[in-house]
Scaffold this motif. Sequence first.
Motif, short mmCIF file in Angstrom:
data_model
loop_
_atom_site.label_atom_id
_atom_site.label_comp_id
_atom_site.label_asym_id
_atom_site.label_seq_id
_atom_site.Cartn_x
_atom_site.Cartn_y
_atom_site.Cartn_z
N VAL A 75 4.34 -0.71 -6.67
CA VAL A 75 4.54 -1.00 -5.25
C VAL A 75 4.07 0.23 -4.49
CG1 VAL A 75 6.18 -1.69 -3.47
CG2 VAL A 75 6.52 -2.45 -5.83
N ALA A 76 2.87 0.15 -3.91
CA ALA A 76 2.24 1.30 -3.27
C ALA A 76 2.40 1.22 -1.76
CB ALA A 76 0.76 1.37 -3.64
N ILE A 77 2.96 2.26 -1.18
CA ILE A 77 3.18 2.33 0.27
C ILE A 77 2.08 3.17 0.92
CG2 ILE A 77 5.67 2.10 -0.04
CD1 ILE A 77 5.85 5.15 0.58
N GLU A 78 2.01 3.10 2.25
CA GLU A 78 1.12 3.99 2.98
C GLU A 78 1.55 5.44 2.78
OE1 GLU A 78 1.16 2.74 7.07
OE2 GLU A 78 -0.54 1.39 6.75
N ARG A 79 0.61 6.35 2.95
CA ARG A 79 0.91 7.77 2.78
C ARG A 79 2.10 8.16 3.65
NH1 ARG A 79 -4.21 11.56 2.99
NH2 ARG A 79 -4.55 10.41 1.05
N PRO A 80 3.18 8.69 3.06
CA PRO A 80 4.43 8.91 3.80
C PRO A 80 4.46 10.25 4.54
CG PRO A 80 4.77 9.38 1.49
CD PRO A 80 3.35 8.93 1.62
N ILE A 81 3.62 10.37 5.55
CA ILE A 81 3.55 11.61 6.31
C ILE A 81 4.74 11.74 7.25
CG2 ILE A 81 2.20 12.86 8.05
CD1 ILE A 81 -0.31 11.71 6.78
N GLU A 82 5.12 10.61 7.88
CA GLU A 82 6.27 10.58 8.78
C GLU A 82 7.18 9.42 8.40
OE1 GLU A 82 7.07 12.80 10.89
OE2 GLU A 82 5.20 13.95 11.10
N ARG A 83 8.43 9.51 8.79
CA ARG A 83 9.37 8.42 8.52
C ARG A 83 8.97 7.19 9.32
NH1 ARG A 83 14.37 6.07 9.93
NH2 ARG A 83 15.72 5.72 8.11
N ASN A 84 8.86 6.04 8.64
CA ASN A 84 8.53 4.79 9.31
C ASN A 84 9.84 4.10 9.71
OD1 ASN A 84 7.81 1.91 9.71
ND2 ASN A 84 5.79 2.60 9.03
N PRO A 85 10.02 3.76 10.99
CA PRO A 85 11.29 3.19 11.43
C PRO A 85 11.46 1.71 11.11
CG PRO A 85 9.78 3.36 13.28
CD PRO A 85 9.08 3.99 12.12
N ALA A 86 10.45 1.06 10.55
CA ALA A 86 10.56 -0.36 10.26
C ALA A 86 11.63 -0.62 9.21
CB ALA A 86 9.22 -0.91 9.76
N PRO A 87 12.32 -1.76 9.28
CA PRO A 87 13.38 -2.06 8.30
C PRO A 87 12.89 -2.06 6.86
CG PRO A 87 13.50 -3.57 10.16
CD PRO A 87 12.23 -2.80 10.32
N ASN A 88 11.61 -2.36 6.65
CA ASN A 88 11.06 -2.39 5.28
C ASN A 88 10.35 -1.10 4.92
OD1 ASN A 88 8.71 -2.57 6.74
ND2 ASN A 88 8.05 -4.54 5.89
N GLY A 89 10.42 -0.09 5.78
CA GLY A 89 9.79 1.19 5.48
C GLY A 89 8.31 1.26 5.76
N GLY A 90 7.74 0.20 6.30
CA GLY A 90 6.32 0.21 6.62
C GLY A 90 5.51 -0.65 5.68
N PRO A 91 4.23 -0.82 5.99
CA PRO A 91 3.38 -1.73 5.21
C PRO A 91 3.05 -1.18 3.82
CG PRO A 91 2.10 -0.60 6.89
CD PRO A 91 3.53 -0.24 7.14
N LEU A 92 2.59 -2.09 2.96
CA LEU A 92 2.15 -1.74 1.62
C LEU A 92 0.64 -1.57 1.56
CD1 LEU A 92 4.28 -4.12 -0.65
CD2 LEU A 92 4.78 -1.76 0.03
N GLU A 93 0.20 -0.71 0.65
CA GLU A 93 -1.21 -0.62 0.32
C GLU A 93 -1.60 -1.72 -0.67
OE1 GLU A 93 -3.57 1.37 1.41
OE2 GLU A 93 -2.39 2.75 2.65
N TYR A 94 -0.78 -1.90 -1.69
CA TYR A 94 -1.02 -2.95 -2.67
C TYR A 94 0.22 -3.16 -3.52
CZ TYR A 94 -1.96 1.14 -5.64
OH TYR A 94 -1.86 2.33 -6.31
N ARG A 95 0.18 -4.25 -4.27
CA ARG A 95 1.21 -4.57 -5.24
C ARG A 95 0.48 -5.15 -6.45
NH1 ARG A 95 6.72 -5.83 -4.16
NH2 ARG A 95 6.23 -6.15 -1.96
N VAL A 96 0.61 -4.47 -7.59
CA VAL A 96 -0.12 -4.86 -8.81
C VAL A 96 0.85 -4.93 -9.98
CG1 VAL A 96 -1.99 -4.23 -10.39
CG2 VAL A 96 -2.22 -3.74 -7.96
N VAL A 97 0.72 -5.97 -10.79
CA VAL A 97 1.59 -6.17 -11.95
C VAL A 97 0.77 -6.09 -13.23
CG1 VAL A 97 3.08 -7.81 -13.17
CG2 VAL A 97 3.26 -7.58 -10.70
#
Length: 691
Positions: A642-664
């Motif tokens: 579960v890859a998130i965007e680069r966490p430079i600043e705290r994202n205030p969204a309830p889900n922590g911000g958008p994903l870059e990708y999800r791979v299984v």
Amino acid sequence: MTALDRRRFLAAATALGASAAWSGGRAAPSQLKWTERRDLFPQGVASGDPQHDSVILWTRRPPTSGEQAQAKLVAEVAEDEAFQRVVASAPAAPSAENGWTVRVLVGGLKPSREYWYRFVDANGAGSRIGRTLTAPAPDDPREVRFAFVSCQDANAGAMNAWVRMLYEDRQAPPDRRLDFVCHLGDFIYEIVWYPEDRPQGRYDRKIRDVARYPNGVKFQDMHYPTTLDDYRAVWLGYLKDPDLQDARAWFPFVNMGDNHEFSWRGYQSIQKFGDQVIWGQTRRVAANQAWFEHQPARVIHKGALNRFDAPDVANTPVAAFDDQGLGQEPNNLAAIGSLTSYRALRFGKNVELFLTDQHAYRTEDPNDRPEVNPLGPPLAAFPEFQPQELTEMLDAGRAYDGGKPPAEIRFGDKAIPNFRKDQAPVTMLGATQKAWFLKTLKASKATWKIWGATNGTLELRCDYQNLPTGLTKPWPGAGYADGGGGDWSGCYAERGELYDFVRDNKITGFSVISGDRHSFWAGYAAKALPPKAFEPVGVAFITGSISAAGMAEALEHTFPKAHPLRALFLADRPNAKPEHTMNMTMRHGVRSALEYTASRDVLKARALSNPDLSPHLKFVDMAGHGYAIVRAGPAALETEFVAIERPIERNPAPNGGPLEYRVVHRAALWKAGERPHLEQRILEGDPKLSI
């Protein structure tokens, strides 16, 4: 509970340095007055190392300025969040000698159950309510689900990954939620920048004031801890993060330290700053005590209930090493022995998790020795990699080439004496821990034997020998290049020993989870790659970092624009961050990376893939942040990135911000003698240069 059971349980609690609480099975409403006062419990609550009938609970309650004496606490455990069905309670006593922390081992619980817990003082002022889960019973065939994470740098990053994990878990049906979180180290970074030391920040990140060391030292522009108060300061700074607190209050954690819990370039009780060696026995003990005080884990120490008994050591040169590279100086041995954290935990019929310590017992990394420095100038032409044969010589020592190591090591027009030719192969585990690991692994009856190795085991390789003529200097290596030493990638001899053991003992379901590299990797556990025989014995995964910057981010800011090999690492784009062609270089080879940089046609680039470069890899993303989820059942194991965007600043969204990708990646259980096979599914996003 019989008298014998009670004595055994109390003995177990004492060995873990915890108070003891026992559930008799009867539930009744709480009799305590409770008002939530999170300000009095500034580091929150946590639980750890769940087993089918017990779990460790943790909090910290420092005295306030108006209190004459430290408040005594009661820990309560209930089957419901309203505490109408309390099943256990126990007194807990914070004190200055344990940093005002408490640990409570709660036994007599039911398997695969959700419990709620809290701590309350005599005035009814209470901690936040925590949630925990017990493990499935040893014969329970249900699927086990857990996340594994590593590398959270609060000094220069945000904890958005925890927000995403919590959001998804709370949205999931109860029977699809995570059973626990496995934290594979670098929970803290002992390296601390103060904002005034780096007003320019680090890369695109600002420096946050996470901790100040009362007794620390400064090297270059970085501050390092030297005492217990220093190590406590950085732990307390990290544990004030609200997103990390929320995660610790919701999930039970299984923790293993890596290097930054003690020292970035540390091993045993020895530290290195540049080429300067520091004898750090007192620092190792302080680091161990701070880790023990702030992590609810079933680790072995020599203290009593809820107290770490620190040995009296002195910072003394370590001159004599045994044949496994373990320093025999008594203070070194005492410092290392103050905490034993390697252990195995069982989760139902399908999972046994083996956690090993890669730094307390390891030998010095020979690639980090000053004797290697003369090879630096010719290596500079070929960034990030060195000849594989150089790594193999340094790693194997006297065992290289069947016991015939060369007298000197040569690269290009430079040569150095082979200072390793009379020394034993490198060990990451040390003799005692390795014997424990192999014995316990062989005895395991779990479907999936999962090794939490903390450091990555999948090899970093590059085919510099396939560079087009004239692009740069001719590659002077004998064949492939690799990433050098430091982790399991370049620990060829011992890694091969472990994997041969798995093969020879016909161990199936062998899987490896790791962190440390600040990148996502998926592939096969194999001792060697072509042109040697490629014989995988298991599957292996590495998770991206929670927030720490990785190689890709660093190279965006440091790799010279005019370097002839820039295209192998970064593909520049107008008005945008570069694409990370280093993923393609390691997955498919230099010709693929050069083609992609020239044409931006990923299919055309993959068509030039070198099949012998990385048959062990299915996925590599050197820019990855986030976490990984394992689902282990009777027939298959899945690992989801579960890859998130680069966490430079705290994202205030309830889900922590958008994903870059999800791979299984999915592996069906294989039989003894068969090769494992990974199937890949991209669920979200387009990690095109990583596959």
